[in-house]
Design a protein around this motif. Sequence first.
Motif, mmCIF file in Angstrom:
data_model
loop_
_atom_site.group_PDB
_atom_site.id
_atom_site.type_symbol
_atom_site.label_atom_id
_atom_site.label_comp_id
_atom_site.label_asym_id
_atom_site.label_seq_id
_atom_site.Cartn_x
_atom_site.Cartn_y
_atom_site.Cartn_z
ATOM 1 N N LEU A 11 -6.329 0.732 4.607
ATOM 2 C CA LEU A 11 -5.918 2.017 3.870
ATOM 3 C C LEU A 11 -7.322 2.866 3.419
ATOM 4 N N THR A 12 -8.505 2.422 3.760
ATOM 5 C CA THR A 12 -9.226 3.837 3.647
ATOM 6 C C THR A 12 -9.824 4.846 3.898
ATOM 7 N N GLN A 13 -8.327 4.500 5.647
ATOM 8 C CA GLN A 13 -8.759 5.915 5.538
ATOM 9 C C GLN A 13 -7.646 6.739 5.194
ATOM 10 N N PHE A 14 -6.820 6.536 3.973
ATOM 11 C CA PHE A 14 -5.627 7.352 3.545
ATOM 12 C C PHE A 14 -6.443 7.364 1.767
ATOM 13 N N THR B 294 1.692 2.434 7.424
ATOM 14 C CA THR B 294 0.664 1.119 7.803
ATOM 15 C C THR B 294 0.972 0.119 6.275
ATOM 16 N N LEU B 295 1.687 1.056 5.126
ATOM 17 C CA LEU B 295 1.802 -0.191 4.612
ATOM 18 C C LEU B 295 2.806 -1.187 5.131
ATOM 19 N N ASN B 296 4.080 -0.739 5.623
ATOM 20 C CA ASN B 296 4.846 -1.593 6.426
ATOM 21 C C ASN B 296 4.537 -2.304 7.029
ATOM 22 N N GLN B 297 3.372 -2.037 7.916
ATOM 23 C CA GLN B 297 2.848 -3.047 9.017
ATOM 24 C C GLN B 297 1.650 -4.370 8.327
ATOM 25 N N HIS B 298 1.128 -4.008 7.567
ATOM 26 C CA HIS B 298 0.429 -4.637 6.962
ATOM 27 C C HIS B 298 1.142 -5.786 6.079
ATOM 28 N N SER B 299 2.102 -5.483 5.093
ATOM 29 C CA SER B 299 3.130 -6.139 4.077
ATOM 30 C C SER B 299 3.715 -7.382 5.603
ATOM 31 N N GLU B 300 4.477 -7.086 6.297
ATOM 32 C CA GLU B 300 5.250 -7.839 7.742
ATOM 33 C C GLU B 300 3.650 -8.828 7.883
ATOM 34 N N ARG B 301 2.705 -8.431 7.659
ATOM 35 C CA ARG B 301 1.856 -9.026 8.337
ATOM 36 C C ARG B 301 1.813 -10.310 6.757
ATOM 37 N N LEU B 302 1.573 -10.128 6.043
ATOM 38 C CA LEU B 302 1.325 -10.991 4.935
ATOM 39 C C LEU B 302 2.498 -11.505 4.508
ATOM 40 N N THR B 303 3.641 -10.831 4.697
ATOM 41 C CA THR B 303 5.135 -11.481 5.077
ATOM 42 C C THR B 303 5.397 -12.935 5.643
ATOM 43 N N SER B 304 4.347 -12.981 6.319
ATOM 44 C CA SER B 304 5.047 -13.981 7.250
ATOM 45 C C SER B 304 3.683 -15.024 6.758
ATOM 46 N N LEU B 305 2.656 -14.917 5.818
ATOM 47 C CA LEU B 305 2.589 -15.690 5.572
ATOM 48 C C LEU B 305 2.510 -16.744 4.316
ATOM 49 N N GLN B 306 4.034 -15.887 3.519
ATOM 50 C CA GLN B 306 4.962 -15.756 2.772
ATOM 51 C C GLN B 306 5.030 -17.227 1.815
ATOM 52 N N VAL B 307 5.982 -18.291 2.934
ATOM 53 C CA VAL B 307 6.468 -19.832 3.061
ATOM 54 C C VAL B 307 5.249 -20.765 3.394
ATOM 55 N N ARG B 308 4.109 -20.203 3.713
ATOM 56 C CA ARG B 308 3.269 -21.294 3.672
ATOM 57 C C ARG B 308 2.189 -21.079 2.097
ATOM 58 N N VAL B 309 1.936 -20.238 1.739
ATOM 59 C CA VAL B 309 1.823 -19.621 0.135
ATOM 60 C C VAL B 309 2.000 -20.005 -0.777
ATOM 61 N N ALA B 310 3.283 -20.070 0.067
ATOM 62 C CA ALA B 310 3.881 -20.973 -1.336
ATOM 63 C C ALA B 310 3.725 -22.058 -1.847
ATOM 64 N N TYR B 311 4.114 -23.189 -0.725
ATOM 65 C CA TYR B 311 3.685 -24.473 -1.047
ATOM 66 C C TYR B 311 2.215 -24.568 -1.074
ATOM 67 N N LEU B 312 1.554 -23.622 -1.017
ATOM 68 C CA LEU B 312 -0.014 -24.551 -1.026
ATOM 69 C C LEU B 312 -0.098 -25.203 -1.826
ATOM 70 N N PRO B 313 0.065 -24.033 -3.201
ATOM 71 C CA PRO B 313 -0.111 -25.146 -4.673
ATOM 72 C C PRO B 313 0.329 -26.395 -4.420
ATOM 73 N N LYS B 314 1.171 -26.997 -3.742
ATOM 74 C CA LYS B 314 1.842 -28.481 -3.605
ATOM 75 C C LYS B 314 0.957 -29.293 -2.976
ATOM 76 N N LEU B 315 0.666 -28.613 -1.595
ATOM 77 C CA LEU B 315 0.081 -29.577 -0.755
ATOM 78 C C LEU B 315 -1.494 -29.614 -1.169
ATOM 79 N N ALA B 316 -2.029 -28.935 -1.535
ATOM 80 C CA ALA B 316 -3.029 -28.704 -1.681
ATOM 81 C C ALA B 316 -3.915 -30.452 -3.977
#
Length: 812
Positions: A733-736, A678-700
């Motif tokens: 993660l509330t189920q664990f 379960t941790l891996n599943q949600h980590s992969e989803r968040l990792t897909s946003l990693q590049v966009r979140v990294a340049y978010l402050p510059k864009l703002a």
Amino acid sequence: MDQRTSEGAANSNTAGYSLMLTGEIREGFEPDQVRQWLAQALKIPLANASALLAGRSRCIRRNLTEQDATRYLKLFQSKGVGVRLSLSPVSAMTARGQTVPLSSDTQVVDTRFFQGDITAKPAWHFQILAAVLSGTVTTVICGVYLLLMLACFAGGLHFIVNAALSLDDAPTAYVFVLHLISGLFLLSLFGLLLRPVFAQQNPQRISLEVDPAKQARLVQFVNDTFAQVGAPAPDKILVNYDTEVTAEFSCPPFRPKQGSVSVTLGMPLIANIRTPQLAAFIAHEASMMRPPMLAWLFGVVKRVRHRFDDCAENQDLWSRRLDAWDLDQASAVKGFFVSALATLNHYSALVFKPFSIALNSAGAMANRYLVNAADFYAAHLVGSKAIVESFRELSITHHALHQAEERMFGQVGERQLVNNLPALVHHFAAGLSPRDLREIEDAMNRADTKRDYDYPSDRSRIIFAEDLDASGQCCVDYPAAELFTNIGVLNEQVTLLYYGNLQIPFAPLDLVDVHRLASLADKDMKREQLSTQYFNNWFDPDIFWKIPAPTAVQNLNAKQRRHWLNELVAEIRHTTPDYLQLVASEQKLLTTLVNYAFVSQVRKAGYKLTAADTGLSEAQLKTLDETYAQHRAEYNHFQSRLGRFREVMGTRLFLAVSLHPDAAKRKVGVMLLQMLATLNQHSERLTSLQVRVAYLPKLAVRERDKKEDAHGKRIQRIMADVARYGAGALNSLTQFKCTFNNAHENLAQFVAAHMKQSATLDAPKPLETVAYFTEINHGLAESNRMINHQIAMIAMESELLNKITPVRLATA
């Protein structure tokens, strides 16, 4: 003067000093440089030199002349190595003009091992208070106990007699039954109260009596130590396989003046201590044997307390025998009565609990005074420092014995019985890692160690000895094992007693030589260290393993799973350098990709960028699309390779857990695997946003400062995705249940505890979104780290039990 005396006097002028390492590094010196110098000076590996400086006193040179000893002392001290000089036993004898006994079957020893006598005495009230307190409380408790028994017996007879007399009166049925039941109940209670009176004591550990003619040096040492504290010499000296020194006073009933004293030496402890520490242990026991009247009193009180303790804890032999009968029922009727009797016996322990608690409380208070008096004598005999060292060596020996037993009996379905248990314990004690030594020190500092349950903690005894600050008498200082003659044969005999006490059937030819078993233990320890190193190299909180679906292995039998697991373990060992190199390259790839992605996004919005704004050259700006596509392909290839490694380790953990022979641990492992998946599943989803979140402050910043409003929708979409993905992870993660932190009910609470931002991220701003993204990833990584630690222990144990191919050691 005869020839031997002349030779001894000559030797006292030419040899007789020992150079002792204190195990300490002198102040003002660099520890690493001191270790390196010591390794070069003694021509030993650096690891062995570090072990010599781990706080334990060791002898590295013997029979030195006074001139050589002084030269070595100055040399080692000038290099930062803590050393001291000690007078060898031969030199100590000849210096006093005494002869050194020649070796023979019957030794003749005429010497003392201490220079001087103890003149200080402990406070007079120590032993008196201990005797009055323990004797008074024991008498009162026994009086109450006897009155209770008498009341039950008299009451039971009274009701039985009344029941018989009531037969002549009417109405008879109700009165008869009431009196009869009451009488039988009280008589049954009286019978149960007899348990301490007729309780058979648990069998004593088997010991071997020392022959005084063959162990004259040891006998003389023990007698000298007893004489130092004013106690008569013991009547016999015993040895066994325990890790302590004990003394026992026995006498005919109420005739303490006709009593005898025996001293029992634990050979595993003897193998790890020196003569001053042995003298401290013996002096402590000897002081409790004087005067005979008090020794008899304390012995009686101890036996009474142990009888009530055994009954209160259902540890007496009658309880064990009833439990054995309960498990071995011959018939249904007999089984019913035996089970009922065992249950009644078990609950009758509640009657003895108050007596046991009262006796133990009084015993603990009395022992505080008694032990302080005994430690007073020991400290003034050998010094406070030797007392402290003796406690440390005792804890080390306990730990080493546990390791030795794990080595002999720890393998499932097999055992390796050594032919010399004390020597194996000494081997493990000498090879304790710095981490083990720190754990032992921490346990002592926390007051978690004590000799017995009613004894003061070792920590309080150490503080008492340090407060005395006694220098002690000059005592010969060499390994305690050298007091014995043919100690190897004695150790082998003690080892056989050890197996006999455990009721282990064996053939003498099945015993493994101690040197061979120690060598195997060293190799296994190195393999375990290497295996742990492989696990530690791979485990990273930010890397989440890809756990395979159960369908991937459900059709494989145990043999096929072991074969696959062996292949994965070999692959992990061979690809560890590639894996580490790949992980190290991630940050550089990600930083470059973020920069190109930011520039590409600005251009897509229709805005222009200069080389100064981006940190790129003009040539790179001209070929931006091609270069960006190239870096994105490189990063995707990196993720693909890393995913393969994550899958290999995840499959290894899955197979190891599925092969664990312990069903309970296997169940725990499956639950941990579900958490990791379960941790891996949600980590992969968040990792897909990693590049966009990294340049978010510059864009703002460009939207705000340069009024590039076209970035607004992109910014809102990124913030919405982060909020949605984060909320989904927390909800899942509330189920664990949180198995590693009792302060949190589930994994979601543990992850949220690492976040300063609101878990829902309502009306976010760009910088708050970045902080939220960082914090939730940190919480997931910490959960990953804790779960990995738990599952790694289960997986490594499973691989050991399933005999998965061990790490090969490089041969010299």
